[in-house]
Scaffold this active site. Structure first.
Site, PDB file in Angstrom:
ATOM      1  N   PRO A  33     -14.546 -12.917   8.350  1.00  0.00           N
ATOM      2  CA  PRO A  33     -13.281 -12.231   7.372  1.00  0.00           C
ATOM      3  C   PRO A  33     -12.514 -11.620   8.402  1.00  0.00           C
ATOM      4  O   PRO A  33     -12.796 -10.970   8.962  1.00  0.00           O
ATOM      5  CB  PRO A  33     -13.871 -11.597   6.447  1.00  0.00           C
ATOM      6  CG  PRO A  33     -15.068 -11.056   6.805  1.00  0.00           C
ATOM      7  CD  PRO A  33     -15.856 -12.091   7.666  1.00  0.00           C
ATOM      8  N   THR A  66      -8.370 -10.159   8.094  1.00  0.00           N
ATOM      9  CA  THR A  66      -7.315  -9.690   7.212  1.00  0.00           C
ATOM     10  C   THR A  66      -6.096 -10.387   8.133  1.00  0.00           C
ATOM     11  O   THR A  66      -5.919 -10.034   9.419  1.00  0.00           O
ATOM     12  CB  THR A  66      -6.953  -8.122   6.992  1.00  0.00           C
ATOM     13  OG1 THR A  66      -8.035  -7.887   6.292  1.00  0.00           O
ATOM     14  CG2 THR A  66      -5.588  -7.835   6.885  1.00  0.00           C
ATOM     15  N   GLN A 102     -13.967 -13.217   0.178  1.00  0.00           N
ATOM     16  CA  GLN A 102     -14.396 -11.635   0.216  1.00  0.00           C
ATOM     17  C   GLN A 102     -13.496 -10.913  -0.602  1.00  0.00           C
ATOM     18  O   GLN A 102     -12.246 -10.537  -0.496  1.00  0.00           O
ATOM     19  CB  GLN A 102     -14.014 -11.354   1.834  1.00  0.00           C
ATOM     20  CG  GLN A 102     -15.065  -9.799   1.968  1.00  0.00           C
ATOM     21  CD  GLN A 102     -14.478  -9.286   3.491  1.00  0.00           C
ATOM     22  OE1 GLN A 102     -13.302  -9.049   3.788  1.00  0.00           O
ATOM     23  NE2 GLN A 102     -15.520  -8.983   4.229  1.00  0.00           N
ATOM     24  N   HIS A 118     -17.223  -6.928   0.142  1.00  0.00           N
ATOM     25  CA  HIS A 118     -17.092  -6.319   1.466  1.00  0.00           C
ATOM     26  C   HIS A 118     -17.540  -4.711   1.196  1.00  0.00           C
ATOM     27  O   HIS A 118     -16.835  -3.967   0.527  1.00  0.00           O
ATOM     28  CB  HIS A 118     -15.590  -6.138   1.645  1.00  0.00           C
ATOM     29  CG  HIS A 118     -15.171  -5.590   2.954  1.00  0.00           C
ATOM     30  ND1 HIS A 118     -15.833  -4.997   3.769  1.00  0.00           N
ATOM     31  CD2 HIS A 118     -14.011  -5.728   3.646  1.00  0.00           C
ATOM     32  CE1 HIS A 118     -15.436  -4.646   4.947  1.00  0.00           C
ATOM     33  NE2 HIS A 118     -14.136  -5.293   4.863  1.00  0.00           N
ATOM     34  N   ALA A 147     -18.578  -2.826   3.960  1.00  0.00           N
ATOM     35  CA  ALA A 147     -18.985  -2.508   5.201  1.00  0.00           C
ATOM     36  C   ALA A 147     -17.556  -1.770   5.827  1.00  0.00           C
ATOM     37  O   ALA A 147     -16.631  -1.620   4.920  1.00  0.00           O
ATOM     38  CB  ALA A 147     -18.888  -3.866   6.126  1.00  0.00           C
ATOM     39  N   HIS A 148     -17.836  -1.281   6.956  1.00  0.00           N
ATOM     40  CA  HIS A 148     -16.370  -0.650   7.736  1.00  0.00           C
ATOM     41  C   HIS A 148     -15.640   0.425   7.269  1.00  0.00           C
ATOM     42  O   HIS A 148     -14.519   0.540   7.392  1.00  0.00           O
ATOM     43  CB  HIS A 148     -15.669  -2.027   7.982  1.00  0.00           C
ATOM     44  CG  HIS A 148     -16.075  -3.041   8.544  1.00  0.00           C
ATOM     45  ND1 HIS A 148     -15.488  -4.388   8.551  1.00  0.00           N
ATOM     46  CD2 HIS A 148     -17.418  -3.317   9.151  1.00  0.00           C
ATOM     47  CE1 HIS A 148     -16.242  -4.984   8.926  1.00  0.00           C
ATOM     48  NE2 HIS A 148     -17.476  -4.705   9.650  1.00  0.00           N
ATOM     49  N   TYR A 193     -14.755   1.188   3.990  1.00  0.00           N
ATOM     50  CA  TYR A 193     -14.043   0.888   2.825  1.00  0.00           C
ATOM     51  C   TYR A 193     -14.810   1.559   1.651  1.00  0.00           C
ATOM     52  O   TYR A 193     -15.724   1.960   1.839  1.00  0.00           O
ATOM     53  CB  TYR A 193     -13.405  -0.528   2.625  1.00  0.00           C
ATOM     54  CG  TYR A 193     -12.638  -0.986   3.880  1.00  0.00           C
ATOM     55  CD1 TYR A 193     -11.089  -0.164   4.160  1.00  0.00           C
ATOM     56  CD2 TYR A 193     -12.986  -1.538   4.987  1.00  0.00           C
ATOM     57  CE1 TYR A 193     -10.510  -0.381   5.161  1.00  0.00           C
ATOM     58  CE2 TYR A 193     -12.335  -1.868   6.000  1.00  0.00           C
ATOM     59  CZ  TYR A 193     -11.078  -1.428   6.121  1.00  0.00           C
ATOM     60  OH  TYR A 193     -10.266  -1.481   7.373  1.00  0.00           O
TER      61      TYR A 193
HETATM   62  C1  LIG Z   1      -7.761  -9.048  12.818  1.00  0.00           C
HETATM   63  C2  LIG Z   1      -9.037  -8.745  12.384  1.00  0.00           C
HETATM   64  C3  LIG Z   1      -9.219  -8.548  11.153  1.00  0.00           C
HETATM   65  C4  LIG Z   1     -10.380  -8.271  10.330  1.00  0.00           C
HETATM   66  N1  LIG Z   1     -10.386  -8.390   8.899  1.00  0.00           N
HETATM   67  C5  LIG Z   1     -11.815  -8.160   8.484  1.00  0.00           C
HETATM   68  C6  LIG Z   1     -11.614  -8.107   6.943  1.00  0.00           C
HETATM   69  O1  LIG Z   1     -10.620  -8.202   6.107  1.00  0.00           O
HETATM   70  N2  LIG Z   1     -12.816  -8.013   6.402  1.00  0.00           N
HETATM   71  C7  LIG Z   1     -13.868  -7.786   7.046  1.00  0.00           C
HETATM   72  O2  LIG Z   1     -15.187  -7.591   6.612  1.00  0.00           O
HETATM   73  N3  LIG Z   1     -13.963  -7.709   8.603  1.00  0.00           N
HETATM   74  C8  LIG Z   1     -12.679  -7.834   9.246  1.00  0.00           C
HETATM   75  N4  LIG Z   1     -12.696  -7.974  10.378  1.00  0.00           N
HETATM   76  C9  LIG Z   1     -13.896  -7.743  11.198  1.00  0.00           C
HETATM   77  C10 LIG Z   1     -14.330  -9.337  11.735  1.00  0.00           C
HETATM   78  O3  LIG Z   1     -14.759 -10.156  10.254  1.00  0.00           O
HETATM   79  C11 LIG Z   1     -15.625  -9.298  12.700  1.00  0.00           C
HETATM   80  O4  LIG Z   1     -16.588  -8.824  12.154  1.00  0.00           O
HETATM   81  C12 LIG Z   1     -15.179  -8.617  13.886  1.00  0.00           C
HETATM   82  O5  LIG Z   1     -14.052  -9.104  14.407  1.00  0.00           O
HETATM   83  C13 LIG Z   1     -16.278  -9.023  14.936  1.00  0.00           C
HETATM   84  O6  LIG Z   1     -16.310 -10.227  15.219  1.00  0.00           O
HETATM   85  P1  LIG Z   1     -15.853 -10.974  16.489  1.00  0.00           P
HETATM   86  O7  LIG Z   1     -16.287 -10.202  17.747  1.00  0.00           O
HETATM   87  O8  LIG Z   1     -16.369 -12.421  16.413  1.00  0.00           O
HETATM   88  O9  LIG Z   1     -14.445 -10.931  16.448  1.00  0.00           O
HETATM   89  C14 LIG Z   1     -11.564  -8.066  11.102  1.00  0.00           C
HETATM   90  C15 LIG Z   1     -11.422  -8.248  12.472  1.00  0.00           C
HETATM   91  C16 LIG Z   1     -10.070  -8.660  13.221  1.00  0.00           C
HETATM   92  C17 LIG Z   1     -10.006  -8.879  14.717  1.00  0.00           C
END
Ligand SMILES: Cc1cc2nc3c(=O)[nH]c(=O)nc-3n(C[C@H](O)[C@H](O)[C@H](O)COP(=O)(O)O)c2cc1C
Length: 346
Positions: A30, A32, A107, A159, A161-162, A164
Site C-alpha cells: 500500500p 499513499t 487498505q 491498517h 501499523a506505522h 496511526y
Molecule cells: C510513497 C509511500 C507511501 C506509503 N503509503 C503507505 C500506506 O498508505 N499504507 C501503508 O500501510 N504503508 C504505506 N507505505 C509503506 C509501504 O507499504 C512499504 O511498507 C514500504 O515502502 C517498504 O517497502 P519497500 O521498501 O518495498 O518500499 C508507503 C510507502 C511509500 C514509499
C-alpha cells in the site's frame, strides 16, 4: 530457462490465500499517492493499479483509504471508502484489476494523531477517545467494509501499523488508557480486535481479512509494540481470535531479525506464533541487481517457512513491470529506485 526465471520461479506460482486464489506470490504494498480529488479515485488511479496487475503483481493492496469519519484524515486527495462517487471510482479500479487477472485488497485507514486538525475538528487518539467514540469508529470500519465488498474488492486490509490510530492503541507509549482498551497487550489489542471482528462480519467467507502491523512508527523507526515473541503473541492472539486471516508484517528491511536470538523476521514470527499465512515486505528489489543477487536467494529461501507472499513498494513506483521484467531476465530495463519516483505517477 533464464537464471532469473529459475530464481523467481517459486514466487510466480499460483497460491490460495485464505480461500482467495492468486496467480502468483507478488503483492503491491500500500502506498499513499494523493491522486483522488475529493476522496474519489479517478480513471488515472484505475490505470495505475491495472498496470501493476498486467505486469505480474498477483495481489494489489491499495493505498490507505480513509474510513468515513471526520477524524479519519485531513488530506483531500487521499481516497475514501464511501458510498457514491468514491464507490463508483473503486468499482472501476477493481474491474480493471480483475480484467488483468489479478486480485485487489482495500487498505482501510484512520490516521489517528497524524491527522492535522485543519478544520477545527480535533484529532482522535487513544487518550482523547471515549468508549462511545470507539463504538462510532468500529461502525465506520464496518460501513467501509460493506462499501469495499460492493465495489468488488477481493480482500480488505486493516491498517494497524506505522503509528496511526490502531497502532497507537497497540503501542504502550501512546496507549495510556486505564480502561479495558489499555493496560496489558490484551487491553491494547481490544479496539483493533473489535474493528477486525466488525469488518470480518461484513465480508464473504472467501474474502480474506488482512491485518497490517509493524514495530516501527513513521516518526520513530526504533519503536516497538512488542519486546519479545511472547509479547507479540499476546498482541496478535486477540486479533486472530477476532477474525484476522492473513498478517502483513511491515518492516523496513525484510532480512532483519525481529528479535535477538533468532533470524526470523517479523512475518516469520507472526507465522510461527499464529499459524496464519503472512506477507513480508521491506526494501525488496530496490536495485536492478536484486533479481540475481544474494538478496533474491534469501527472499526465496525463506518463502513458505516465514511468509507466503512478498510485497513490493517503492520499486513498483518507477517500474510498474518489475515482476515481469525481473522474471524474464530483462534486468537492463529495470530502473534502480530513486526518491524522485515518488513524484511520478504512471
Ligand atoms: C510513497 C509511500 C507511501 C506509503 N503509503 C503507505 C500506506 O498508505 N499504507 C501503508 O500501510 N504503508 C504505506 N507505505 C509503506 C509501504 O507499504 C512499504 O511498507 C514500504 O515502502 C517498504 O517497502 P519497500 O521498501 O518495498 O518500499 C508507503 C510507502 C511509500 C514509499
Amino acid at each position: 530457462m533464464t537464471t532469473t526465471t529459475r530464481l523467481l520461479g517459486p514466487l510466480t506460482s499460483p497460491v490460495t490465500l485464505a480461500g482467495l486464489d492468486l496467480p502468483n506470490r507478488f503483492v503491491m504494498a500500500p502506498m499513499t499517492r494523493f491522486r483522488s480529488p475529493g476522496g474519489v479515485p479517478t480513471a488515472e488511479v484505475a490505470g495505475y493499479y491495472r498496470r501493476r496487475a498486467e505486469n505480474g503483481i498477483g495481489l494489489i493492496v491499495t493505498e490507505g483509504v480513509l474510513v468515513d469519519h471526520p477524524s479519519a484524515g485531513h488530506e483531500t486527495t487521499v481516497p475514501r471508502m464511501t458510498a457514491g462517487p468514491a464507490e463508483e471510482g473503486w468499482r472501476r479500479v477493481t474491474s480493471e484489476v480483475h480484467a488483468a487477472g489479478s486480485r485487489i485488497a482495500a487498505q482501510l485507514w484512520h490516521m489517528g494523531s497524524e491527522r492535522e486538525p485543519v478544520d477545527g475538528y480535533p484529532s482522535w487518539t487513544p487518550s482523547t477517545m471515549s468508549v462511545a467514540d470507539i463504538g462510532t469508529l468500529v461502525a465506520a470500519y464496518a460501513e467501509a467494509a460493506r462499501v469495499a465488498v460492493r465495489a468488488g474488492f477481493d480482500a480488505v486490509e486493516i491498517h494497524a501499523a506505522h503509528g496511526y490510530l490502531l497502532d497507537e492503541f497497540l503501542w504502550p507509549h501512546t496507549n495510556r488508557r486505564t480502561d479495558r482498551y489499555g493496560g496489558g497487550p490484551a487491553g491494547r489489542a481490544a479496539f483493533p480486535a473489535e474493528v477486525i471482528s466488525a469488518v470480518r462480519a461484513e465480508l464473504p467467507a472467501t474474502t480474506p481479512l488482512i491485518v497490517r502491523f509493524s514495530q516501527f512508527k513513521e516518526r520513530d523507526y526504533t519503536a516497538r509494540i512488542a519486546e519479545s515473541p511472547d509479547e507479540l503473541a499476546a498482541l496478535l492472539s486477540p486479533l486472530v481470535s477476532a477474525g484476522a486471516d492473513v498478517l502483513h508484517a511491515s518492516q523496513r528491511r525484510f532480512w532483519e531479525p525481529a528479535f535477538d536470538g533468532s533470524p526470523l523476521n517479523l512475518a516469520g514470527w507472526a507465522k510461527r506464533i499464529t499459524g496464519l499465512p503472512t506477507i513480508t515486505v521491506g526494501s525488496i528489489g530496490l536495485t536492478r541487481e536484486f533479481p540475481v543477487s544474494a538478496g533474491m536467494d534469501e527472499l526465496v529461501s525463506r518463502l513458505g517457512s516465514e511468509y507466503d507472499l512478498v510485497a513490493l513498494g517503492r520499486i513498483l513506483l518507477g517500474n510498474p513491470a518489475w515482476a515481469r521484467l525481473a522474471g524474464a531476465g530483462r534486468l537492463d530495463e529495470i530502473r534502480d529506485y530513486t526518491k524522485a519516483h515518488e513524484e511520478t505517477y504512471f
